[in-house]
Design a protein around this motif. Structure first.
Motif, PDB file in Angstrom:
ATOM      1  N   HIS A  15       0.843  -1.186   0.000  1.00 54.51           N
ATOM      2  CA  HIS A  15       0.000   0.000   0.000  1.00 54.51           C
ATOM      3  C   HIS A  15       0.885   1.244   0.000  1.00 54.51           C
ATOM      4  O   HIS A  15       1.988   1.242   0.545  1.00 54.51           O
ATOM      5  N   LEU A  20      -4.714  -5.573  -0.020  1.00 54.29           N
ATOM      6  CA  LEU A  20      -5.534  -4.366   0.119  1.00 54.29           C
ATOM      7  C   LEU A  20      -6.153  -4.272   1.506  1.00 54.29           C
ATOM      8  O   LEU A  20      -6.299  -3.180   2.067  1.00 54.29           O
ATOM      9  N   PRO A  52      -3.025  -3.233   5.324  1.00 54.97           N
ATOM     10  CA  PRO A  52      -2.172  -2.159   4.808  1.00 54.97           C
ATOM     11  C   PRO A  52      -0.680  -2.343   5.044  1.00 54.97           C
ATOM     12  O   PRO A  52       0.127  -1.805   4.284  1.00 54.97           O
ATOM     13  N   MET A  64      -1.783   1.487  -4.479  1.00 50.96           N
ATOM     14  CA  MET A  64      -0.717   0.520  -4.213  1.00 50.96           C
ATOM     15  C   MET A  64       0.541   0.905  -4.991  1.00 50.96           C
ATOM     16  O   MET A  64       0.476   1.640  -5.985  1.00 50.96           O
TER      17      MET A  64
END
Length: 301
Positions: free
Chosen positions: A173, A235, A238, A258
């Motif tokens: 992320h 996703l 994090p 990302m």
């Protein structure tokens, strides 16, 4: 359709509809005597007269009317079968089978081929998601027109239509503590949840080799053969890191907030993506169009 009917039955149906042998010969291209022999044989087979003869021609007997209904049903069935066969052949002619590893099937190929199908609406795509080894086998056996796979070395019997480096990168992320780095060290992964692909993938094989060389042990939080599952997990968590090929996720990164950052271990740069066809086999125009389209999209990444 007459070839799908027994000849005498077909000739009988034409005579029945024409109302005379003479009129039927004009359609069939037979002499009256030859046509009479076919009708006589059929009447001998069923054991009763099929026509009542008159000076102006023939009319069906009761048995003849029953047989004509059978002939018409048979002809209708034959037409339906013929149409199905022809339709299937047309579908086969415009179906392009592509074998690929899951990394290509996760996002890149659906997006690329979706755009292709919008422009070329006469194509049908059959996408087979398999291992790299199986993708090559499908080419060699003629089951697939082309294949996309990640590889370390060329395969015998196939032609590499396009290749480029496909390093394993650290996917995370954009708020991850390591997201500001230009390169990621394997030792940095120990402090974070790691998501790894199945051991049968080139991605995982390279990652394990690199860890062994650096004498680093990584205990993953999650492993899966499915790139999509790992990506969704990344996703949702994090602080996780997912070693991944860039092509697999390139078109999603910005929208999903990302980043893909290179590793500093040179072993993780050895992998290449390849677009393959069978050596010595020419693609038809439609398949060549698909091939050119996919290669063009790969060059744009």
């Amino acid at each position: 359709m007459r070839k799908l009917l027994e000849p005498s039955l077909y000739y009988f149906s034409v005579v029945a509809q024409a109302g005379s042998l003479t009129s039927a010969t004009e359609k069939l291209g037979l002499t009256v005597s030859a046509l009479s022999r076919h009708i006589a044989k059929l009447e001998g087979d069923v054991g009763v007269p099929l026509f009542e003869r008159h000076a102006r021609g023939v009319i069906l007997s009761h048995a003849g009317r029953l047989l004509l209904r059978h002939a018409q049903r048979t002809l209708s069935d034959a037409e339906a079968v013929y149409a199905e066969i022809q339709g299937e052949e047309r579908r086969r002619a415009r179906t392009i089978t592509i074998a690929c590893t899951e990394g290509f099937a996760f996002d890149f190929l659906p997006v690329s081929l979706g755009a292709f199908c919008q422009e070329y609406r006469d194509v049908a795509i059959q996408l087979e998601v398999v291992s790299s080894e199986r993708a090559s086998q499908m080419l060699l056996s003629g089951e697939a027109a082309m294949a996309l796979a990640f590889s370390f070395k060329p395969e015998a019997g196939v032609t590499v239509q396009f290749t480029q480096l496909a390093p394993v990168m650290a996917l995370m992320h954009d708020t991850h503590p390591l997201a500001s780095k230009t390169k990621i060290a394997l030792k940095d992964l120990g402090a974070f949840p790691v998501l790894l692909q199945d051991k049968g993938t080139t991605n995982r094989q390279l990652f394990d080799i690199a860890c062994n060389v650096e004498d680093i042990e990584i205990v993953p939080m999650m492993t899966s053969r499915y790139v999509a599952a790992l990506y969704r997990f990344a996703l949702a968590v994090p602080e996780s890191i997912m070693p991944s090929g860039y092509v697999s996720v390139a078109k999603r990164l910005g929208g999903d907030q990302m980043k893909a950052i290179p590793f500093d271990n040179p072993l993780l740069t050895q992998r290449r993506l390849q677009v393959l066809t069978l050596a010595g086999r020419s693609l038809d125009n439609l398949a060549q169009s698909v091939l050119d389209w996919v290669i063009g999209d790969l060059k744009d990444i």
